[in-house]
Design a protein around this motif. Structure first.
Motif, short mmCIF file in Angstrom:
data_model
loop_
_atom_site.label_atom_id
_atom_site.label_comp_id
_atom_site.label_asym_id
_atom_site.label_seq_id
_atom_site.Cartn_x
_atom_site.Cartn_y
_atom_site.Cartn_z
N ARG A 64 -25.10 -8.99 -7.39
CA ARG A 64 -24.59 -9.32 -6.22
C ARG A 64 -24.45 -10.60 -6.01
O ARG A 64 -23.32 -11.06 -5.64
N PHE A 65 -25.54 -11.37 -6.62
CA PHE A 65 -25.26 -13.02 -6.51
C PHE A 65 -24.01 -13.41 -7.16
O PHE A 65 -23.25 -14.26 -6.81
N TYR A 66 -23.90 -13.25 -8.52
CA TYR A 66 -23.11 -13.51 -9.26
C TYR A 66 -21.56 -12.77 -9.00
O TYR A 66 -20.39 -13.42 -9.28
N GLY A 67 -21.56 -11.79 -8.29
CA GLY A 67 -20.36 -11.36 -7.93
C GLY A 67 -19.75 -12.04 -6.72
O GLY A 67 -18.55 -12.43 -6.52
N SER A 68 -20.67 -12.65 -5.80
CA SER A 68 -20.48 -13.40 -4.83
C SER A 68 -19.84 -14.87 -5.46
O SER A 68 -18.64 -15.45 -5.13
N THR A 69 -20.50 -15.57 -6.57
CA THR A 69 -19.79 -16.66 -7.14
C THR A 69 -18.45 -16.51 -7.77
O THR A 69 -17.75 -17.37 -7.84
N GLN A 70 -18.32 -15.20 -8.23
CA GLN A 70 -17.23 -14.92 -8.84
C GLN A 70 -15.98 -15.05 -7.65
O GLN A 70 -14.95 -15.51 -8.26
N ARG A 71 -16.36 -14.23 -6.99
CA ARG A 71 -15.28 -14.43 -5.75
C ARG A 71 -14.77 -15.83 -5.30
O ARG A 71 -13.72 -16.16 -5.07
N LEU A 72 -16.00 -16.61 -5.11
CA LEU A 72 -15.89 -17.98 -4.78
C LEU A 72 -15.04 -18.69 -5.88
O LEU A 72 -14.03 -19.60 -5.47
N ARG A 130 -12.46 -23.22 3.93
CA ARG A 130 -13.19 -22.09 4.33
C ARG A 130 -12.73 -21.04 4.58
O ARG A 130 -12.87 -19.86 4.33
N GLU A 131 -11.30 -21.14 5.21
CA GLU A 131 -10.57 -20.06 5.37
C GLU A 131 -10.19 -19.27 4.12
O GLU A 131 -9.83 -17.99 3.90
N ARG A 132 -9.71 -20.08 2.94
CA ARG A 132 -9.07 -19.89 1.74
C ARG A 132 -10.44 -18.86 0.96
O ARG A 132 -10.25 -17.70 0.45
N ILE A 133 -11.60 -19.28 1.22
CA ILE A 133 -12.65 -18.52 0.68
C ILE A 133 -12.90 -17.10 1.39
O ILE A 133 -13.07 -16.07 0.90
N GLY A 134 -12.74 -17.26 2.66
CA GLY A 134 -12.87 -15.94 3.55
C GLY A 134 -14.18 -15.08 3.41
O GLY A 134 -14.00 -14.05 3.69
N ASP A 135 -15.04 -15.89 3.28
CA ASP A 135 -16.47 -15.30 2.96
C ASP A 135 -17.53 -16.10 3.90
O ASP A 135 -18.07 -16.87 3.56
N LEU A 153 -21.50 -25.66 -7.57
CA LEU A 153 -20.42 -24.96 -7.26
C LEU A 153 -19.56 -25.57 -8.69
O LEU A 153 -18.80 -24.46 -8.96
N TYR A 154 -19.61 -26.82 -8.99
CA TYR A 154 -18.74 -26.92 -9.94
C TYR A 154 -19.34 -26.26 -11.29
O TYR A 154 -18.08 -26.07 -12.39
N HIS A 155 -20.39 -25.87 -11.44
CA HIS A 155 -20.78 -25.06 -12.52
C HIS A 155 -20.40 -23.55 -12.70
O HIS A 155 -20.44 -22.86 -13.54
N VAL A 156 -20.28 -22.89 -11.47
CA VAL A 156 -19.84 -21.65 -11.32
C VAL A 156 -18.39 -21.18 -10.97
O VAL A 156 -18.07 -20.14 -11.01
N ILE A 157 -17.51 -22.42 -10.89
CA ILE A 157 -16.20 -21.75 -10.71
C ILE A 157 -14.96 -22.06 -11.46
O ILE A 157 -13.93 -21.85 -11.45
N GLY A 158 -15.57 -22.81 -12.82
CA GLY A 158 -14.49 -23.12 -13.74
C GLY A 158 -13.74 -22.04 -14.39
O GLY A 158 -14.19 -20.85 -14.67
N GLY A 159 -12.45 -22.15 -14.32
CA GLY A 159 -11.32 -21.33 -14.76
C GLY A 159 -11.44 -20.00 -13.86
O GLY A 159 -10.63 -19.14 -14.32
N GLY A 160 -11.94 -20.20 -12.66
CA GLY A 160 -12.03 -19.01 -11.90
C GLY A 160 -12.79 -17.85 -12.40
O GLY A 160 -13.06 -16.87 -11.68
N THR A 161 -13.69 -18.37 -13.40
CA THR A 161 -14.67 -17.20 -13.95
C THR A 161 -16.04 -17.82 -13.94
O THR A 161 -17.14 -17.23 -13.94
#
Length: 515
Positions: free
Chosen positions: A129-137, A156-161, A214-222
């Motif tokens: 669940r946690f990393y599903g959330s960071t994946q969407r982020l 914030r609007e773009r994240i939509g969560d 944040l910078y460690h979990v968003i790279g490449g969108g993955t």
């Protein structure tokens, strides 16, 4: 004879400066890159670190996550990365036996490892669940990094969560980690991504740990951290080649000493082995730190944010055996191997370092580049089973080394190796290779060593504290602007800087092309 006037002069030939040079030269601008050292690449280089040993290690930065494929495609870079099948392995001792948590790409295999560690599926399901959330982020935030800075509300609007925004942008990271996970080891594995080169506790009210996470979990969108084929130097060599091919001039051994500007034109003074010279430019892009930029302009320098890491490079004759016999060392070291990084251990190490003491159980993480990409080793080393290890120690702020860098380095390295030895079935010293002079193939770099070698202020690998990727009053349209309209910051200290990404270089080039 070199031209004395350019559309753009770029100070610093690291990966961001080279990215900016390539974009601007491809757009038809005349570009000169001034690099202080005798080579380009900055902290993203491959080096034969051990005398007489045919192994080219990524000496400083070592993995790729934040480099957008857009930059690779735009610049036609001949550069590739490889995925790691293992994300992480964390050894521990439970119920009188040596075991560990192995997180793989296979969800089924990871579920089994969680069950062996915790006895049921609850932590694994929380993990999913946690990393599903960071994946969407990641999917929503990463594409914005090469666009003009969104406002806070727009992001914030773009994240939509709303829940994810609150958890990662508003409240200390420790709160969601503690609310989501019960196991101390699992909590620690999650928290480490907020502490890479960042000295903070899980509950630091400044949220610097959140920004790092944040910078460690968003790279490449993955959020994947990939291995650069040929080492990190392969990337900067490709960038230098792209810049030269497009027409940029790359001048090494040229140290910029001053920038003068009236906002429309500028002059950069630099020093070479033959003396001092001055070159004119419409725009100046600075890949060095904000402190270096202030010094070049003669402005008051901002306070440096100290670095907080121990970087260790090693070459082994073979991988060591583990006390946990249920995992193959080739699996355990293929991803990120966590040492002394339980949640409680991380907080204890932080408190000790904040009090000016070397942590008694220094936390660190290790990975083996050569398991995924053996091309960095000579053919003889590959045949004989040699492997590299890269160790990144946490909670090692520059202040700990100020009195006696050499002694503190030796003491911290000894304590760090002891923590690794505690989970090995044989001492690390027994498998270390030796160089041509018979010395063990192990080198360690403190923040003060990085400040000396690379001019990183306080040894901070991000140049300063990372920023959330949205606009502030001072950020400007691209996050690279300064108080001088034709002087831009294109290094890691820009908004959306940090890591090996090329993003500040791209964004500074876009700002110039819009001017």
């Amino acid at each position: 004879m070199r031209t004395t006037s350019y559309d753009a002069v770029i100070v610093g030939g690291g990966h961001n400066g080279l990215t900016a040079a390539a974009y601007l030269a491809r757009a038809g601008r005349s570009v000169l890159v001034l690099e202080r050292l005798d080579r380009t690449g900055g902290a993203a280089v491959s080096t034969q670190a051990f005398a007489g040993v045919d192994a080219r290690l990524s000496r400083y930065s070592y993995l790729v996550s934040l480099l957008p494929q857009k930059i690779v495609d735009d610049l036609g870079l001949r550069f590739a990365v490889r995925k790691r099948e293992v994300s992480s392995y964390t050894p521990t001792r439970r119920g009188g036996r040596d075991t560990g948590l192995l997180v793989e790409r296979s969800a089924a295999a990871t579920r089994e490892s969680f069950a062996r560690l915790t006895g049921d599926d609850r932590e694994f399901e929380a993990w999913q669940r946690f990393y599903g959330s960071t994946q969407r982020l990641a999917e929503r935030v990463f594409p914005t990094l090469t666009e003009p800075l969104p406002s806070r509300g727009e992001l914030r609007e773009r994240i939509g969560d709303a829940a994810a925004w609150e958890a990662f942008f508003e409240r200390p990271l420790g709160e969601i980690v503690e609310a989501t996970f019960a196991d101390d080891l699992v909590r620690g594995v999650v928290l480490t991504d907020g502490l890479i080169g960042t000295f903070a506790s899980a509950h630091d009210p400044s949220l610097r740990q959140n920004r790092c996470f944040l910078y460690h979990v968003i790279g490449g969108g993955t959020g994947d951290w990939d291995v650069p084929v040929g080492g990190m130097g392969a990337l900067t060599d490709a960038l230098a080649g792209a810049a030269r091919t497009a027409g940029a001039e790359l001048a090494t051994g040229c140290e910029a000493t001053a920038i003068a500007t009236d906002g429309r034109t500028a002059e950069v003074t630099y020093r070479t082995a033959d003396g001092e010279a001055t070159v004119a430019a419409r725009h100046v892009l600075v890949g060095a730190s904000p402190q270096a930029l202030a010094e070049l302009l003669g402005d008051p320098a901002p306070e440096p944010a100290e670095g907080a890491q121990l970087k260790v490079n090693m070459l082994l004759r073979r991988l060591p055996r583990l006390k946990d016999r249920d995992v193959d060392p080739r699996q355990a070291f293929a991803g990120t191997f966590h040492i002394a990084e339980d949640y409680g251990q991380l907080e204890t190490a932080y408190r000790q370092a904040a009090a000016g003491e070397l942590p008694q159980a220094p936390p660190s993480e290790i990975y083996c580049h050569s398991l995924t990409d053996p091309s960095i080793l000579g053919a003889d080393l590959v045949r004989d089973g040699y492997q590299t290890l890269t160790l990144f120690g946490l909670h090692a702020p520059a202040r700990l080394f100020a009195a006696d860098n050499d002694s503190a380095r030796d003491a911290l390295l000894k304590a760090t190796v002891a923590q690794l030895d505690a989970v090995l079935d044989e001492p690390l010293a027994d498998v270390l290779a030796t160089d041509a002079d018979g010395r063990p193939c192990i080198e360690a770099k403190t923040p003060l060593d990085l400040e000396r070698d690379l001019r990183l202020p306080g040894g901070n690998i991000f140049h300063r504290d990372l920023s959330f990727p949205y606009a502030s009053e001072q950020a400007g349209r691209w996050g690279v602007e300064t108080a001088h309209s034709n002087v831009l910051l294109c290094g890691a200290g820009a908004v959306r800087g940090g890591g090996v990404s090329g993003i500040p270089g791209h964004n500074a080039a876009m700002a110039v092309l819009e001017a």
